[in-house]
Design an enzyme around this catalytic site. Structure first.
Site, mmCIF file in Angstrom:
data_model
loop_
_atom_site.group_PDB
_atom_site.id
_atom_site.type_symbol
_atom_site.label_atom_id
_atom_site.label_comp_id
_atom_site.label_asym_id
_atom_site.label_seq_id
_atom_site.Cartn_x
_atom_site.Cartn_y
_atom_site.Cartn_z
ATOM 1 N N THR A 73 50.666 -77.227 40.843
ATOM 2 C CA THR A 73 50.030 -77.327 39.518
ATOM 3 C C THR A 73 49.348 -78.733 39.189
ATOM 4 O O THR A 73 48.269 -78.758 38.987
ATOM 5 C CB THR A 73 50.726 -76.747 38.335
ATOM 6 O OG1 THR A 73 51.494 -75.412 38.656
ATOM 7 C CG2 THR A 73 49.822 -76.220 37.176
ATOM 8 N N LYS A 100 61.511 -93.067 25.314
ATOM 9 C CA LYS A 100 62.083 -93.898 24.354
ATOM 10 C C LYS A 100 62.318 -92.925 22.972
ATOM 11 O O LYS A 100 62.217 -93.278 21.923
ATOM 12 C CB LYS A 100 61.060 -94.963 24.110
ATOM 13 C CG LYS A 100 60.924 -96.116 25.113
ATOM 14 C CD LYS A 100 59.814 -97.057 24.525
ATOM 15 C CE LYS A 100 59.429 -97.718 25.892
ATOM 16 N NZ LYS A 100 58.145 -98.393 25.700
ATOM 17 N N ARG A 122 51.930 -79.323 30.791
ATOM 18 C CA ARG A 122 53.055 -78.513 31.372
ATOM 19 C C ARG A 122 54.405 -78.892 30.644
ATOM 20 O O ARG A 122 54.542 -80.019 30.440
ATOM 21 C CB ARG A 122 53.639 -78.502 32.616
ATOM 22 C CG ARG A 122 54.895 -78.186 33.065
ATOM 23 C CD ARG A 122 55.146 -77.882 34.517
ATOM 24 N NE ARG A 122 54.273 -76.840 34.957
ATOM 25 C CZ ARG A 122 54.262 -76.434 36.391
ATOM 26 N NH1 ARG A 122 55.449 -76.885 37.042
ATOM 27 N NH2 ARG A 122 53.592 -75.372 36.642
ATOM 28 N N HIS A 150 52.126 -68.792 32.095
ATOM 29 C CA HIS A 150 51.536 -69.819 33.154
ATOM 30 C C HIS A 150 50.247 -69.055 33.763
ATOM 31 O O HIS A 150 50.204 -68.643 34.758
ATOM 32 C CB HIS A 150 52.507 -69.952 34.337
ATOM 33 C CG HIS A 150 52.161 -71.166 35.146
ATOM 34 N ND1 HIS A 150 51.010 -71.927 35.280
ATOM 35 C CD2 HIS A 150 53.013 -71.631 36.573
ATOM 36 C CE1 HIS A 150 51.146 -72.836 36.390
ATOM 37 N NE2 HIS A 150 52.139 -72.488 37.023
HETATM 38 N N1 CP Z 1 53.871 -72.373 41.075
HETATM 39 C C1 CP Z 1 54.028 -73.618 40.493
HETATM 40 O O1 CP Z 1 53.994 -73.668 39.414
HETATM 41 O O2 CP Z 1 54.275 -74.526 41.338
HETATM 42 P P1 CP Z 1 54.596 -76.208 40.809
HETATM 43 O O3 CP Z 1 56.033 -75.829 39.864
HETATM 44 O O4 CP Z 1 54.855 -76.842 41.979
HETATM 45 O O5 CP Z 1 53.578 -76.608 39.862
#
Ligand code: CP
Length: 331
Positions: A73, A100, A122, A150
């Site tokens: 991602t 921190k 994320r 997601h």
């Molecule tokens: N599928 C996926 O979100 O992979 P990563 O965690 O590598 O981003």
């Protein structure tokens, strides 16, 4: 007596339209998804050229904020922004002031001071992208929040399926494994249902959430149920989200024996997908992962063009913006 208005309407500053975000599949319509998939298809054609960089988002700033580990991602969002000529900045929790004790809100306000056009985030906490959308004036894209959503993974999976089968409507998809801890499962169920697929969830009883049938899916603990599917979507066992000491399955060896996707459990021609990263030998047998019917690398490639499409759509106002074909010079 006439109403007294403290501010004359014609002197009021024009209100900015609300910013569009991509935080959950629940917030989008079938029309939105179909538009994004069509944009990704056009961008994929532009990526066939020798020089792949497009000037479309020149002068825009995209900030990638990753508080959880990521390969696919984070790399695809960064490359997507660069291919569209946006300026990019990447912040990871490790090495940042998060170490921190800085809160997400304060980090977001700090980054917001650079006037980013779009923030990709994320975060392990559900709702983190919505918080960033509240405290900054940037468009926000959810790159995964806890076990909630997601959405761009769901979009790239729909793109992969559509390219492979020519449709999503009417397909039977079996999603196998750790559904309980999976944001990918939640987003994909909603996205697949939105486009008219039939979904069966398969896994150990403790990893299939109670009442999940309310999402319009079937659920079973019988791995034999994958035989009837057009496509088997394998989920990673997410041990990092499993409570310490909780016994969701007796052991990973037992899990692999009872629910692992092996060559014996699939039939010729059945397509296999996995969002990655894979635990080879646990949820997926290496012979299945490397099989010609596995679409796992195709999913990674789809991640680039679908994320380019999301950036393009949010930053050019989607259907009312310049048609993507004209913007990227593809007839
Ligand atoms: N599928 C996926 O979100 O992979 P990563 O965690 O590598 O981003």
């Amino acid at each position: 007596m006439p109403d007294i208005k403290l501010v004359r309407d014609d002197l009021r500053p024009p209100e900015e339209p609300p910013k569009r975000h991509f935080i959950s599949i629940q917030d989008v319509t079938r029309e939105d998804v179909e538009r994004l998939l069509a944009t990704a298809r056009t961008l994929e054609r532009a990526m066939d050229r020798e020089v792949k960089k497009l000037p479309t988002l020149k002068g825009r700033l995209v900030i990638n904020v990753f508080y959880e580990s990521s390969t696919r991602t984070s790399s695809s969002f960064e490359l997507a922004a660069k291919r569209l000529s946006a300026d990019t900045m990447s912040i990871k929790a490790a090495g940042s002031s998060v170490e921190k004790g800085e809160s997400l809100k304060d980090t977001a306000i700090t980054l917001g001071a650079y006037d980013p056009d779009l923030i990709v985030i994320r975060h392990p906490q559900i709702g983190a992208p919505a918080l960033v959308a509240r405290v900054t004036s940037a468009h926000v894209v959810n790159a995964g929040d806890g076990k909630h959503q997601h959405p761009t993974q769901a979009l790239l999976d729909l793109y992969t399926i559509n390219e492979e089968f020519g449709r999503v409507e009417g397909l039977h998809v079996a999603i196998v494994g750790d559904v309980l801890h999976s944001r990918v499962a939640r987003s994909n169920i909603q996205a697949l249902k939105l486009l008219g697929a039939h979904v069966t969830l398969v896994g150990p009883p403790a990893l299939i959430p109670r009442g999940i049938e309310a999402m319009g899916v079937e659920a079973t603990t019988d791995i034999g149920a994958i035989a009837g599917a057009d496509l088997v979507y394998v989920l990673r066992m997410q041990q990092e989200r499993m409570a310490e000491g909780a016994n969701y399955v007796p052991s990973l060896r037992e899990y692999a024996a009872r629910w692992g996707v092996t060559p014996e459990r699939i039939r010729p021609g059945q397509k296999i997908m996995h969002p990655g990263p894979m635990n080879r030998g646990v949820e997926i047998d290496p012979r299945v992962a490397d099989h010609v019917d596995a679409l796992i690398e195709t999913q990674v490639r789809a991640g680039l063009v679908t994320r380019m499409a999301v950036l393009y759509d949010l930053l050019t106002n989607g259907p009312v913006g310049v048609p993507v074909e004209a913007a990227v010079g593809v007839a």
